[in-house]
Design a protein around this motif. Structure first.
Motif, PDB file in Angstrom:
ATOM      1  N   THR A 101      77.443   3.886  79.254  1.00 48.25           N
ATOM      2  CA  THR A 101      76.421   3.693  80.294  1.00 48.25           C
ATOM      3  C   THR A 101      76.981   3.119  81.584  1.00 48.25           C
ATOM      4  N   LYS A 119      83.069   4.245  84.537  1.00 49.27           N
ATOM      5  CA  LYS A 119      83.326   5.521  85.191  1.00 49.27           C
ATOM      6  C   LYS A 119      83.753   6.563  84.149  1.00 49.27           C
ATOM      7  N   TYR A 121      80.908   7.846  82.223  1.00 46.95           N
ATOM      8  CA  TYR A 121      80.137   8.814  82.997  1.00 46.95           C
ATOM      9  C   TYR A 121      80.846  10.168  82.999  1.00 46.95           C
ATOM     10  N   GLU A 122      82.166  10.111  83.155  1.00 43.62           N
ATOM     11  CA  GLU A 122      82.937  11.358  83.187  1.00 43.62           C
ATOM     12  C   GLU A 122      82.782  12.150  81.880  1.00 43.62           C
ATOM     13  N   SER A 152      80.152  12.229  79.987  1.00 45.46           N
ATOM     14  CA  SER A 152      78.866  12.925  80.020  1.00 45.46           C
ATOM     15  C   SER A 152      78.943  14.157  80.904  1.00 45.46           C
TER      16      SER A 152
END
Lengths: 356, 308
Positions: free
Chosen positions: A213, A216, A219-220, A222
């Motif tokens: 969550t 970085k 996020y990558e 996802s």
């Protein structure tokens, strides 16, 4: 006629209602089956609940079953997030248990904290390598990971079958093919009456959740899951990140093997996984790959298993009934995803007909 | 040597049925990991029907029905409701295992009626059975084995020499294009998944009716997973599937036989060979990236018309 349209987003409460109704429908279907067999389904379900949560001891047993499922699900979800279909958790658990057992059996003269740390690290490296191999081939040549990881399961299983019946066979076992049991030094301590694995599971759930969550890299991951091309376009090193994350995924799963070998069976054997590697694929999926939801889903699954072994003695219903019930619930929940992602509407043609 | 090869053909047969079944499903763009489950359902229901009716045809019909039922659940989930294929297939295996153990518990220790044993006794094919070496190995077998040969040829002809077979391959490769030229994509998927299920069910029934023959828990023993591997091994080609199944059947028998020879290689490593060979084939296939021999393009992707 009927028209099917993709929904943009389904509100959370609606999603929950749909999932809940799916489980309910599965239970109703199973009830019909039980009635046909001459049982009162309410008695059976109550029996299952009692079997899972009826006494303090049973609650503890249910939690002990939940621990490996949660940890493995989290590991699998990390891979699934990137649409890497890691079906190889069974093998990764086995190899983790194998590495931990190697140290547990041969270095049990070391001080307990040191030995346990070594066992943990060894299991994580072994599980990691077992997931890294197919990931490496996937990144290099797009080798199909579903089948690759599946085959790796059987290789791992064959390897410890060989050990159990061959070089690691307990010489004091009267010819019975078993690997020697761990000494006290190689066994994980307990906290509040349950082995320390439950703390590890919580730490992993929280850690992975925060990672996905708030970082970085999380996020990558996802983004990779959404589309490899988008990720590449955004300058994310897709292959490198995937291989690294698969090592992490395998390490987490490998740790399950250490916990099960050390705290639960206190040795290594061919049944060490108890099918957790496959069940966790499903629990990971059902919890929408979200680490916190996994605790609930896995707890419910373990409760179902504990409950099933209870009704076996209480009502003479074979334990395989639990697998049937598990299968039914899965079918209904999988099917219900459709109503979360799509909307069915009557097309205009039909309306026009109705007006005439 | 002849006895070893003959045993290999028998060991191959359940693998061949399941492999051809999975092959048809994958050709329609559906990776079904539930083969083990469907084989178990076929094995237990086939045995049950055979035991009750003492009629071999009824046993085979029932086994086909059980396999098809498993496949139908999978088809509804993945084709109509577009659920994830990997997870749906695993759920089918869990369900099938439970289903088989549940019903199988009543069948433990029961033996196959004589009528069925006779039906599946070895029969020599005239002329072919007299060919030296090949005859005894391939043509002095039971009817089920012959049905397997026939299926390989029929499916081969169907896939490569008929209009419908071409359509099927198009559905698997590019469902949107198939849809555009008027091929009923979902109908094709349903039919082939169901027929694939029938073959998996029959493969399971061969184990409980002829190969073992009895009901025992875990009778399929991972053959469903080997069948999935074999589809890849054979590069989605029914003729190669025959060779692959024969090879893997031979390895299975070799694993057993070596026990009595006290060779330096453990039988456990021999048992691993199919899996290792599959990985090697998989890797070589992906390095060569020979489009023609690779998986159907649309495999594992649910088709949704509005996505075009």
């Amino acid at each position: 006629m009927l028209n099917i349209v993709k929904k943009t987003e389904c509100p959370k409460w609606k999603t929950s209602i749909i999932r809940f109704s799916a489980v309910l429908l599965a239970l109703i279907t199973a009830s019909l089956f039980l009635v046909l067999m001459g049982f009162n389904p309410l008695d059976i379900y109550k029996g299952m609940y009692d079997g899972a949560f009826g006494t303090e001891h049973r609650i503890r047993e249910t939690i002990i079953k939940t621990i490996p499922l949660v940890i493995t699900s989290v590991g699998i979800a990390l891979a699934f997030k990137m649409k890497f279909w890691n079906i190889g958790a069974e093998g990764q658990i086995i190899m983790g248990a194998f590495a931990a057992t190697y140290f547990g059996l041969n270095y049990d003269h070391l001080p307990k904290p040191l030995l346990l740390t070594i066992m943990i690290i060894a299991s994580m490296i072994a599980g990691g390598i077992w997931a890294f191999i197919p990931a490496y081939f996937k990144s290099k040549w797009h080798t199909n990971e579903t089948i690759f990881t599946l085959m790796m399961n059987y290789i791992a299983l064959g390897w410890i079958t060989y050990l159990q019946y061959g070089p690691w066979k307990d010489p004091t076992g009267f010819g019975f093919p078993k690997i020697p049991s761990f000494t006290a030094n190689a066994i994980l301590p307990r906290v509040f009456g349950i082995h320390i694995g439950w703390i590890m599971a919580l730490v992993i759930v929280i850690g992975v959740h925060l990672f996905i969550t708030y970082t970085k890299k999380g996020y990558e991951i996802s983004v990779i899951g959404e589309s490899h091309n988008t990720a590449r376009y955004a300058g994310i090193p897709v292959d490198k990140l995937m291989v690294t994350m698969l090592f992490v995924s395998g390490s987490i799963i490998g740790l399950t093997g250490m916990i099960q070998a050390s705290a639960v069976s206190r040795t290594l054997n061919v049944n060490i996984t108890g099918g957790v590697g496959f069940t966790a694929i499903i629990t990971a999926w059902l919890s929408g790959l979200k680490a916190p939801s996994m605790i609930i889903v896995c707890l419910l699954f373990s409760a179902m298993l504990s409950g099933a072994s209870f009704i076996q003695t209480a009502f003479q219903i074979p334990q395989s009934a639990a697998e049937v019930l598990q299968g039914l619930i899965l079918f209904f929940v999988l099917g219900s995803e459709f109503f979360i992602n799509y909307r069915i509407k009557l097309s205009n043609k039909l309306f026009r007909k109705l007006e005439v | 040597m002849i006895s070893f090869l003959t045993a290999s053909v028998i060991a191959m047969t359940p693998l061949l049925f399941a492999t051809l079944g999975e092959l048809l499903m994958e050709k329609s763009g559906n990776l079904n990991l539930g083969v083990e489950g469907m084989m178990l359902m076929g094995a237990v229901i086939g045995f049950y029907a055979g035991f009750q009716t003492e009629n071999p045809i009824m046993a085979l019909l029932a086994a086909s029905g059980a396999g098809a039922l498993g496949a139908l659940i999978y088809a509804i989930l993945t084709v109509t409701l577009r659920a994830n294929q990997v997870v749906s297939g695993l759920a089918l295996t869990i369900f099938g295992t439970g289903f088989a153990n549940f019903f199988g518990r009543l069948l433990v220790g029961k033996s196959i009626p004589r009528g069925i044993t006779n039906f599946f006794s070895k029969k020599t094919i005239p002329l072919l059975g007299d060919i030296p070496y090949i005859g005894p190995v391939f043509f002095r077998q039971d009817l089920f084995v012959y049905l397997g040969y026939l299926l390989v040829i029929l499916i081969g002809v169907y896939l490569y020499h008929t209009r419908k077979g071409l359509n099927l391959r198009m559905v698997g490769e590019n469902p949107a294009a198939a849809d555009a030229i008027g091929i009923p994509v979902n109908l094709y998927k349903y039919i082939h998944i169901l027929f694939g299920g029938v073959l998996c069910g029959l493969g399971g029934a061969y184990l409980s009716l002829v190969y073992v023959p009895a009901w025992q828990e875990g009778i399929v023993a991972g053959r469903g997973w080997i069948a999935i591997a074999l589809v890849i091994f054979s590069q989605w080609n029914p003729y190669k599937a025959f060779l692959g199944a024969y090879l893997f059947g031979g390895l299975h028998i070799a694993g057993f036989r070596l026990q009595s020879f006290k060779l330096p290689i453990s039988q456990y490593f021999i048992n691993l060979l199919p899996y290792i060979v599959t990985i090697i084939v998989l890797v070589i296939g992906s390095i060569k990236e020979n489009k023609k021999n690779n998986a159907p393009e649309g495999l594992t992707i649910p088709y949704f018309r509005e996505d075009r």
